[in-house]
Design a protein around this motif. Structure first.
Motif, PDB file in Angstrom:
ATOM      1  N   ALA A   1       1.250  -1.438  -0.359  1.00 16.38           N
ATOM      2  CA  ALA A   1       0.007  -0.116  -0.063  1.00 16.38           C
ATOM      3  C   ALA A   1       1.085   1.389  -0.044  1.00 16.38           C
ATOM      4  O   ALA A   1       0.368   1.993  -0.550  1.00 16.38           O
ATOM      5  CB  ALA A   1      -1.019   0.085   0.987  1.00 16.38           C
ATOM      6  N   MET A   2       2.027   0.856   0.749  1.00 18.53           N
ATOM      7  CA  MET A   2       2.677   3.167   0.546  1.00 18.53           C
ATOM      8  C   MET A   2       3.392   2.450  -0.634  1.00 18.53           C
ATOM      9  O   MET A   2       3.452   3.688  -1.571  1.00 18.53           O
ATOM     10  CB  MET A   2       3.595   1.872   2.077  1.00 18.53           C
ATOM     11  CG  MET A   2       3.408   2.028   2.815  1.00 18.53           C
ATOM     12  SD  MET A   2       4.371   1.481   4.583  1.00 18.53           S
ATOM     13  CE  MET A   2       6.658   2.088   4.048  1.00 18.53           C
ATOM     14  N   ILE A   3       3.804   1.394  -1.410  1.00 18.81           N
ATOM     15  CA  ILE A   3       4.425   1.940  -2.623  1.00 18.81           C
ATOM     16  C   ILE A   3       3.766   2.100  -3.986  1.00 18.81           C
ATOM     17  O   ILE A   3       3.613   3.121  -4.179  1.00 18.81           O
ATOM     18  CB  ILE A   3       4.852   0.048  -2.917  1.00 18.81           C
ATOM     19  CG1 ILE A   3       6.138  -0.165  -2.473  1.00 18.81           C
ATOM     20  CG2 ILE A   3       5.594   0.860  -4.862  1.00 18.81           C
ATOM     21  CD1 ILE A   3       6.480  -1.788  -2.986  1.00 18.81           C
ATOM     22  N   ALA A   4       2.153   1.903  -3.763  1.00 15.33           N
ATOM     23  CA  ALA A   4       1.422   1.870  -4.989  1.00 15.33           C
ATOM     24  C   ALA A   4       0.177   3.059  -4.050  1.00 15.33           C
ATOM     25  O   ALA A   4      -0.390   3.960  -4.909  1.00 15.33           O
ATOM     26  CB  ALA A   4       0.318   0.932  -4.444  1.00 15.33           C
ATOM     27  N   VAL A   5       0.947   4.180  -2.733  1.00 20.98           N
ATOM     28  CA  VAL A   5       0.386   5.132  -2.533  1.00 20.98           C
ATOM     29  C   VAL A   5      -1.101   4.910  -2.926  1.00 20.98           C
ATOM     30  O   VAL A   5      -2.231   5.634  -2.445  1.00 20.98           O
ATOM     31  CB  VAL A   5       0.390   5.846  -3.244  1.00 20.98           C
ATOM     32  CG1 VAL A   5       0.013   7.870  -2.355  1.00 20.98           C
ATOM     33  CG2 VAL A   5       2.286   6.570  -3.068  1.00 20.98           C
TER      34      VAL A   5
ATOM     35  N   LEU B   1      -4.069   2.603   3.401  1.00 24.26           N
ATOM     36  CA  LEU B   1      -3.240   2.836   4.290  1.00 24.26           C
ATOM     37  C   LEU B   1      -4.062   3.191   5.138  1.00 24.26           C
ATOM     38  O   LEU B   1      -3.818   3.198   6.659  1.00 24.26           O
ATOM     39  CB  LEU B   1      -2.355   3.886   4.007  1.00 24.26           C
ATOM     40  CG  LEU B   1      -1.368   3.000   3.265  1.00 24.26           C
ATOM     41  CD1 LEU B   1      -0.550   4.376   2.513  1.00 24.26           C
ATOM     42  CD2 LEU B   1      -0.203   3.046   3.542  1.00 24.26           C
ATOM     43  N   ASP B   2      -5.273   4.412   5.070  1.00 26.94           N
ATOM     44  CA  ASP B   2      -6.573   4.791   6.741  1.00 26.94           C
ATOM     45  C   ASP B   2      -6.851   3.292   7.137  1.00 26.94           C
ATOM     46  O   ASP B   2      -6.361   3.507   8.493  1.00 26.94           O
ATOM     47  CB  ASP B   2      -7.096   5.176   5.555  1.00 26.94           C
ATOM     48  CG  ASP B   2      -8.210   6.013   6.521  1.00 26.94           C
ATOM     49  OD1 ASP B   2      -7.597   6.946   7.274  1.00 26.94           O
ATOM     50  OD2 ASP B   2      -9.083   5.898   6.205  1.00 26.94           O
ATOM     51  N   LYS B   3      -6.474   2.653   6.574  1.00 25.04           N
ATOM     52  CA  LYS B   3      -7.315   0.967   7.082  1.00 25.04           C
ATOM     53  C   LYS B   3      -6.428   1.090   7.909  1.00 25.04           C
ATOM     54  O   LYS B   3      -6.543   0.025   9.377  1.00 25.04           O
ATOM     55  CB  LYS B   3      -8.219   0.078   6.590  1.00 25.04           C
ATOM     56  CG  LYS B   3      -8.194  -1.065   6.761  1.00 25.04           C
ATOM     57  CD  LYS B   3      -9.266  -1.703   5.918  1.00 25.04           C
ATOM     58  CE  LYS B   3      -9.898  -3.131   6.451  1.00 25.04           C
ATOM     59  NZ  LYS B   3     -10.673  -3.924   5.762  1.00 25.04           N
TER      60      LYS B   3
ATOM     61  N   TYR C   1       1.976  11.035   6.765  1.00 26.68           N
ATOM     62  CA  TYR C   1       2.423  10.196   6.317  1.00 26.68           C
ATOM     63  C   TYR C   1       2.229  10.142   5.383  1.00 26.68           C
ATOM     64  O   TYR C   1       2.798  10.441   4.127  1.00 26.68           O
ATOM     65  CB  TYR C   1       3.318   9.394   7.393  1.00 26.68           C
ATOM     66  CG  TYR C   1       4.009   7.895   6.595  1.00 26.68           C
ATOM     67  CD1 TYR C   1       4.821   8.041   6.636  1.00 26.68           C
ATOM     68  CD2 TYR C   1       3.055   6.444   6.546  1.00 26.68           C
ATOM     69  CE1 TYR C   1       6.141   7.261   6.422  1.00 26.68           C
ATOM     70  CE2 TYR C   1       3.674   5.875   5.882  1.00 26.68           C
ATOM     71  CZ  TYR C   1       4.991   6.075   5.408  1.00 26.68           C
ATOM     72  OH  TYR C   1       6.293   4.927   5.189  1.00 26.68           O
ATOM     73  N   ILE C   2       0.471   9.477   5.730  1.00 26.87           N
ATOM     74  CA  ILE C   2      -0.256   9.674   4.288  1.00 26.87           C
ATOM     75  C   ILE C   2      -0.239  10.726   3.211  1.00 26.87           C
ATOM     76  O   ILE C   2       0.027  10.673   1.876  1.00 26.87           O
ATOM     77  CB  ILE C   2      -1.751   9.019   4.909  1.00 26.87           C
ATOM     78  CG1 ILE C   2      -1.823   7.808   5.210  1.00 26.87           C
ATOM     79  CG2 ILE C   2      -2.772   9.263   3.284  1.00 26.87           C
ATOM     80  CD1 ILE C   2      -3.169   7.440   5.873  1.00 26.87           C
ATOM     81  N   ALA C   3      -0.276  12.007   3.726  1.00 24.60           N
ATOM     82  CA  ALA C   3      -0.266  13.183   3.169  1.00 24.60           C
ATOM     83  C   ALA C   3       1.338  13.688   2.378  1.00 24.60           C
ATOM     84  O   ALA C   3       1.608  13.523   1.067  1.00 24.60           O
ATOM     85  CB  ALA C   3      -0.150  14.500   3.698  1.00 24.60           C
ATOM     86  N   ALA C   4       2.291  12.996   3.067  1.00 24.01           N
ATOM     87  CA  ALA C   4       3.654  13.221   2.114  1.00 24.01           C
ATOM     88  C   ALA C   4       4.099  12.239   1.218  1.00 24.01           C
ATOM     89  O   ALA C   4       4.248  12.542   0.223  1.00 24.01           O
ATOM     90  CB  ALA C   4       4.887  12.890   3.385  1.00 24.01           C
ATOM     91  N   LEU C   5       3.298  10.613   1.449  1.00 24.54           N
ATOM     92  CA  LEU C   5       3.035  10.449   0.677  1.00 24.54           C
ATOM     93  C   LEU C   5       2.508  11.121  -0.768  1.00 24.54           C
ATOM     94  O   LEU C   5       2.655  10.452  -1.991  1.00 24.54           O
ATOM     95  CB  LEU C   5       2.807   8.531   0.683  1.00 24.54           C
ATOM     96  CG  LEU C   5       3.108   7.784   1.236  1.00 24.54           C
ATOM     97  CD1 LEU C   5       2.381   5.916   2.421  1.00 24.54           C
ATOM     98  CD2 LEU C   5       5.079   7.280   1.297  1.00 24.54           C
TER      99      LEU C   5
ATOM    100  N   PHE D   1       7.752  12.063   0.062  1.00 23.23           N
ATOM    101  CA  PHE D   1       8.367  10.382  -0.535  1.00 23.23           C
ATOM    102  C   PHE D   1       7.981   9.460  -1.487  1.00 23.23           C
ATOM    103  O   PHE D   1       6.632   9.398  -0.676  1.00 23.23           O
ATOM    104  CB  PHE D   1       8.891   9.854   1.080  1.00 23.23           C
ATOM    105  CG  PHE D   1       8.726  10.127   2.180  1.00 23.23           C
ATOM    106  CD1 PHE D   1       8.634  10.716   3.052  1.00 23.23           C
ATOM    107  CD2 PHE D   1       8.021   8.827   2.459  1.00 23.23           C
ATOM    108  CE1 PHE D   1       7.412  10.738   3.851  1.00 23.23           C
ATOM    109  CE2 PHE D   1       6.740   8.584   3.602  1.00 23.23           C
ATOM    110  CZ  PHE D   1       6.770  10.442   4.645  1.00 23.23           C
ATOM    111  N   ARG D   2       8.844   8.817  -2.208  1.00 23.10           N
ATOM    112  CA  ARG D   2       7.756   8.359  -2.755  1.00 23.10           C
ATOM    113  C   ARG D   2       8.917   6.319  -2.832  1.00 23.10           C
ATOM    114  O   ARG D   2      10.525   6.373  -3.132  1.00 23.10           O
ATOM    115  CB  ARG D   2       7.818   8.212  -4.470  1.00 23.10           C
ATOM    116  CG  ARG D   2       7.625   6.911  -5.554  1.00 23.10           C
ATOM    117  CD  ARG D   2       6.530   7.635  -6.209  1.00 23.10           C
ATOM    118  NE  ARG D   2       7.437   8.410  -6.719  1.00 23.10           N
ATOM    119  CZ  ARG D   2       8.040   7.667  -7.808  1.00 23.10           C
ATOM    120  NH1 ARG D   2       8.513   6.958  -8.538  1.00 23.10           N
ATOM    121  NH2 ARG D   2       9.477   8.414  -8.830  1.00 23.10           N
ATOM    122  N   TYR D   3       8.214   5.605  -2.150  1.00 24.14           N
ATOM    123  CA  TYR D   3       8.864   4.228  -2.195  1.00 24.14           C
ATOM    124  C   TYR D   3       8.692   3.685  -3.678  1.00 24.14           C
ATOM    125  O   TYR D   3       7.979   3.242  -4.378  1.00 24.14           O
ATOM    126  CB  TYR D   3       8.330   3.089  -1.256  1.00 24.14           C
ATOM    127  CG  TYR D   3       8.217   3.990   0.083  1.00 24.14           C
ATOM    128  CD1 TYR D   3       9.851   4.194   0.529  1.00 24.14           C
ATOM    129  CD2 TYR D   3       7.139   4.671   0.923  1.00 24.14           C
ATOM    130  CE1 TYR D   3       9.945   4.518   1.759  1.00 24.14           C
ATOM    131  CE2 TYR D   3       7.290   4.969   2.089  1.00 24.14           C
ATOM    132  CZ  TYR D   3       8.894   5.163   2.695  1.00 24.14           C
ATOM    133  OH  TYR D   3       8.985   5.790   4.099  1.00 24.14           O
TER     134      TYR D   3
END
Length: 125
Positions: free
Chosen positions: A19-23, A28-30, A51-55, A60-62
């Protein structure tokens, strides 16, 4: 999110990284607890919202994450995950390889298992 053993927690971890990689904001919220504290290897600290806003904003992007030496310890409604990871990322526009040792915290409550803590430190190249 009915996790009861180490393999269940590792499956939740894999979903979180994906989920982090796919934004994937909904995932992420769940997955993230409302009181998430995310301590980056730089010492910067994010909340769930920041953190979610920064993604979303691309701060930052993973691109990829490889995890090693993972160990899960479950204490009732709390799970600790330790390990090493290598992230390929873009941070504030610059490509970076992050080699980290980390501690993650998951807790089980009304919304199931949620990720509530991350702390990492940089490892030498």
């Amino acid at each position: 999110m009915g996790a009861s053993n180490a393999s269940d927690i590792l499956a939740l971890e894999a979903g979180r990284y994906a989920a982090m990689i796919a934004v994937d904001e909904a995932a992420l919220d769940k997955c993230f607890g409302e009181d998430l504290i995310y301590v980056h290897s730089s010492g910067a600290v994010d909340s769930k919202a920041s953190y979610i806003a920064a993604l979303k904003d691309g701060k930052f992007r993973y691109l990829k994450c490889d995890r090693f030496e993972e160990r899960v310890r479950i204490y009732g409604d709390t799970a600790l995950v330790t390990g090493r990871a290598v992230f390929e990322a873009v941070i504030e526009g610059a490509p970076r390889t992050l080699r980290l040792r980390y501690l993650n915290v998951w807790t089980s409550g009304a919304r199931g298992w949620q990720f509530v803590g991350w702390q990492s430190c940089a490892l030498p190249a």
